[in-house]
Design a protein around this motif. Structure first.
Motif, PDB file in Angstrom:
ATOM      1  N   SER A  22      38.183 -17.346  75.274  1.00 38.78           N
ATOM      2  CA  SER A  22      37.569 -16.236  74.920  1.00 38.78           C
ATOM      3  C   SER A  22      37.098 -16.363  73.378  1.00 38.78           C
ATOM      4  O   SER A  22      35.949 -16.038  73.206  1.00 38.78           O
ATOM      5  N   VAL A  23      37.851 -16.545  72.601  1.00 37.93           N
ATOM      6  CA  VAL A  23      37.712 -16.338  70.995  1.00 37.93           C
ATOM      7  C   VAL A  23      36.627 -17.592  70.929  1.00 37.93           C
ATOM      8  O   VAL A  23      35.683 -17.139  70.159  1.00 37.93           O
ATOM      9  N   LEU A  25      34.206 -18.645  73.081  1.00 33.86           N
ATOM     10  CA  LEU A  25      33.166 -18.195  73.747  1.00 33.86           C
ATOM     11  C   LEU A  25      32.454 -17.008  72.841  1.00 33.86           C
ATOM     12  O   LEU A  25      31.144 -17.171  72.711  1.00 33.86           O
ATOM     13  N   ILE A  26      33.157 -16.515  72.346  1.00 32.24           N
ATOM     14  CA  ILE A  26      32.683 -15.335  71.702  1.00 32.24           C
ATOM     15  C   ILE A  26      32.044 -15.792  70.454  1.00 32.24           C
ATOM     16  O   ILE A  26      30.650 -15.372  70.115  1.00 32.24           O
ATOM     17  N   PHE A  29      28.704 -17.807  71.735  1.00 34.15           N
ATOM     18  CA  PHE A  29      27.450 -16.839  72.165  1.00 34.15           C
ATOM     19  C   PHE A  29      26.890 -16.480  71.070  1.00 34.15           C
ATOM     20  O   PHE A  29      25.689 -16.211  71.255  1.00 34.15           O
TER      21      PHE A  29
END
Lengths: 299, 281
Positions: A22-23, A25-26, A29
Motif C-alpha cells: 500500500s505504501v 502504491l500510494i 499512484f
C-alpha cells in the motif's frame, strides 16, 4: 499437514505484505497522476515548476488559470506555526506534570483523558472551532473576518496536543530512575532535576514529538477547510484568511476534469505534502530510536 | 521545594487543567446544543425540505455501512500482519519493512489517502466512487491501529502457552489458531473498535471516493454512492444556503457522531485497561 502449514504461512505473509504494497502504491499512484507536470507538453504550458514556485497567485478557475503554490505554502506554514505555538507549551507542560509531579492515581486519570482528545473526529473539532473558537478570536483580536490563520491554528492545536503530549510523556518516562536519583542525591531539587537532567536526556523524544505534531498540523484537512477562510493570499498578518495545501486539494478535487492541468496540479500538491510528512516522520522515528537506545545505555 | 519552584510546577498543572478544561468544554457545548435536537425521529428520518428539516438517517446509515465494510477488510489484514510480525517473522528483514510501512501509513495525511483512493480504487481498479472504494481507502488509514493493538496482545501471550502446544504435538499454525489467537482476542477486539471509532469520523479520505451531498435513496450495492455523517456536518456548516437555520441539525449531527466515536474509544480503553490489569495478576 505439511501443505496446510505452508498455505497458512503463505497467506499470513501475503496479508502482512499489504501494508508495504500500500505504501508503495500510494507513492506510485500519486506520483503517476502528477508526472504530466514534467512530461506532458500541453500541461506543462499551464502548470510547471516555474509557475508553481516563482509566481504569486493561485486562481485555478478562470480564463487564465494561475497555479502558484506560494500562497498555499504560506497559508500552511501560518496555521502550522500558530498550532505549534499553542500546543507545545500546553502539551509539554502537561507531560512534565504527569510524568514528574502528579501522584500515580492522578496520572492514571489524566493520561487517558488527554488521549481521548484524539478520539474527537477532526470534522467535529472543525465544527466546534467554527461555532465557538472563531467568535473568541474575533472578540479578542477584533478582526473583520472570523475565519483566519489564528482560528484555524488554534483549532489545529487540539489535533496536535494528544500526539505531542503522548510522545513527550513517553520520552520523559524512559529517562532512567538512576539519573534522577543521582541528581537528587547531589542536592538538586525535584524541579532542578526535571529541567537540568530529565528534559535534556529526553530532548530527542520531545523534539520528535514536536515534529510529529508539525506533520499532523500540516496534513490536517477538515479543520482548516472549515475555519481557515480559504482565501489564497500572501500576507504577513496572521489575522487574514488563508488557504492551506490539504484544504485546497479537498475543496477543488471534486470539481476538476480528470487529467486536466488543474487535476495534475492538485495531485502534485498531494505528492509534495506526502513527501514532506514522509521526511518529517522519518527523521522523528530516527530521533526516537536514538534517544531510546541512549537511555537504555546502548551506543 | 522553594516557592518559585512551586509556581513552576503550578504552571505545568495549569497546562493539564487547560487541556482537560477545553476537552470538557467542547463536549459540554456540543451536548448542550445538540441534545435538544436528538430524538427518534432525528435518527430515523431522512432530511426534508432541502435538508433544512428532518433527520439524518441516510447519513448515519452510510457511515455505518462503509465502516462495517471497512472492518471486513481491515481486521483480517491487520490481525495477520501482527501474527506475522510476532509469530513468524521476528528478526527477519521483511518484518522491518512491514514495521516501516505501518509507521508510514500512520503518518500519511488523510487527504493523501483520499487522492490515492481516487487514483487507485476509483479510477485504476474501476471500482467507481462508492461504498467499497471509500471503505478500502479508510481501511488503509486505520490499518496501523489494528496491527499495533493486536501485536500488543500477541506479545502478552506467555511463551509457555506456545511451548505447551508444541509439546503436545501441535503444529505452528495450530498453536497460532487454537492457542495464541483466542488468547489475544481482547486485543484484537480493541484494535477493531479503535479502527471503527477512527474510521467513522474520517471525512477527508471519502471526499473523492464515494460520498454524496444528498441522495433521495439508500445505497443498494457496495458500488453505490452514499451519504455520510461527518460529511453531512461539513456541508451543512459550509455549503448550506442558510447556515443559521440549520444550526440545530448541525449540532445534532455532531453530537451523534461524537457519541459514536467517543463511546467506542471509551470501550476500547476499558477493555485495554482490564487486559493490562489481568496480566499483572
Amino acid at each position: 499437514m505439511e501443505a496446510k502449514e505452508r498455505i497458512a504461512y503463505i497467506v499470513v505473509s501475503l496479508l502482512a505484505s499489504v501494508a508495504i504494497v500500500s505504501v508503495i502504491l500510494i507513492f506510485v499512484f500519486i506520483a503517476k497522476e502528477s508526472l504530466p507536470v514534467f512530461f506532458n507538453p500541453e500541461i506543462k504550458k499551464e502548470a510547471n515548476l516555474r509557475i508553481f514556485f516563482l509566481t504569486r497567485d493561485w486562481q485555478p478557475i478562470g480564463l487564465e488559470p494561475k497555479y502558484s503554490f506560494l500562497p498555499l505554502i504560506v497559508g500552511t506554514l501560518k496555521v502550522t506555526l500558530v498550532a505549534i505555538v499553542v500546543a507545545l507549551p500546553l502539551s509539554l507542560g502537561s507531560a512534565i506534570f504527569t510524568a514528574e509531579f502528579a501522584p500515580r492515581r492522578l496520572r492514571e486519570i489524566i493520561k487517558p483523558i488527554i488521549e481521548l482528545f484524539s478520539a474527537i473526529p477532526s470534522v467535529v473539532l472543525g465544527f466546534f472551532a467554527l461555532m465557538v473558537i472563531a467568535s473568541w478570536v474575533q472578540d479578542i483580536f477584533h478582526t473583520s473576518s472570523r475565519l483566519n490563520a489564528v482560528t484555524a491554528g488554534f483549532a489545529l492545536a487540539f489535533a496536535v496536543i494528544p500526539i505531542t503530549y503522548t510522545i513527550c510523556e513517553d520520552a520523559l518516562n524512559t529517562v532512567p530512575r538512576e539519573l534522577k536519583e543521582a541528581s537528587i542525591a547531589l542536592g538538586a531539587t525535584k524541579w532542578q532535576t526535571t529541567i537540568k537532567v530529565v528534559l535534556p536526556s529526553a530532548s530527542g523524544g520531545i523534539f520528535a514529538g514536536i515534529m510529529l505534531g508539525l506533520a499532523r498540523a500540516m496534513g490536517e484537512t477538515m479543520i482548516v477547510l472549515m475555519v481557515s477562510g480559504n482565501a489564497a493570499q500572501i500576507t504577513w498578518s496572521f489575522l487574514d484568511s488563508v488557504r492551506t495545501i490539504p484544504a485546497t486539494i479537498a475543496a477543488e478535487m471534486g470539481e476538476v476534469a480528470f487529467g486536466s492541468a488543474h487535476y495534475v496540479t492538485l495531485f502534485f500538491l498531494g505528492l509534495l505534502l506526502f513527501s514532506i510528512t514522509f521526511i518529517i516522520n522519518y527523521i522523528a522515528s530516527i530521533l526516537l530510536e536514538r534517544t531510546q537506545k541512549r537511555l537504555r545505555g546502548e551506543r | 521545594m522553594r516557592f518559585r519552584e512551586k509556581v513552576y510546577v503550578f504552571f505545568t498543572a495549569l497546562a493539564v487543567l487547560i487541556i482537560v478544561g477545553l476537552l470538557f468544554y467542547i463536549i459540554f457545548d456540543i451536548v448542550k446544543n445538540g441534545i435538544r435536537v436528538i430524538s427518534w425521529e432525528f435518527i430515523s428520518q431522512p432530511p426534508r425540505e432541502g435538508m433544512t428539516k428532518g433527520g439524518i438517517f441516510p447519513a448515519l446509515y452510510g457511515t455505518l455501512l462503509r465502516t462495517l465494510l471497512m472492518l471486513i477488510f481491515v481486521v483480517p489484514v491487520g490481525v495477520f500482519t501482527a501474527v506475522y510480525l510476532n509469530e513468524y517473522g521476528s528478526g527477519k528483514n521483511f518484518s522491518k519493512w512491514i514495521r516501516l510501512a505501518i509507521n508510514n501509513l500512520a503518518s500519511i495525511p488523510s487527504i493523501v489517502f483520499g487522492l490515492f483512493g481516487l487514483g487507485f480504487f476509483v479510477l485504476f481498479l474501476r471500482l467507481g466512487a462508492g461504498l467499497l472504494s471509500s471503505a478500502l481507502t479508510v481501511g488503509l488509514l486505520t490499518l496501523p491501529l489494528v496491527v499495533v493493538s493486536t501485536e500488543e496482545a500477541l506479545k502478552a501471550v506467555p511463551n509457555s502457552y506456545r511451548e505447551a502446544g508444541f509439546a503436545l504435538g501441535a503444529t505452528k499454525w495450530q498453536v497460532i489458531r487454537m492457542i495464541v489467537l483466542p488468547q489475544a482476542l481482547p486485543g484484537i477486539l480493541t484494535g477493531a473498535i479503535l479502527s471503527v471509532g477512527r474510521g467513522m469520523g474520517e471525512v477527508a479520505p471519502i471526499l473523492f471516493t464515494g460520498v454524496a451531498y444528498y441522495l433521495p435513496y439508500l445505497p443498494s450495492s457496495v458500488f453505490d454512492q452514499f451519504m455520510d455523517l461527518g460529511y453531512h456536518i461539513y456541508i451543512m456548516t459550509t455549503q448550506s444556503f442558510n447556515v443559521e437555520l440549520t444550526k440545530p441539525i448541525q449540532y445534532g449531527s455532531t453530537l451523534v457522531l461524537l457519541i459514536l466515536t467517543f463511546s467506542l474509544n471509551i470501550i476500547a480503553i476499558l477493555i485495554r485497561s482490564k487486559m493490562r490489569r489481568g496480566r499483572l495478576g
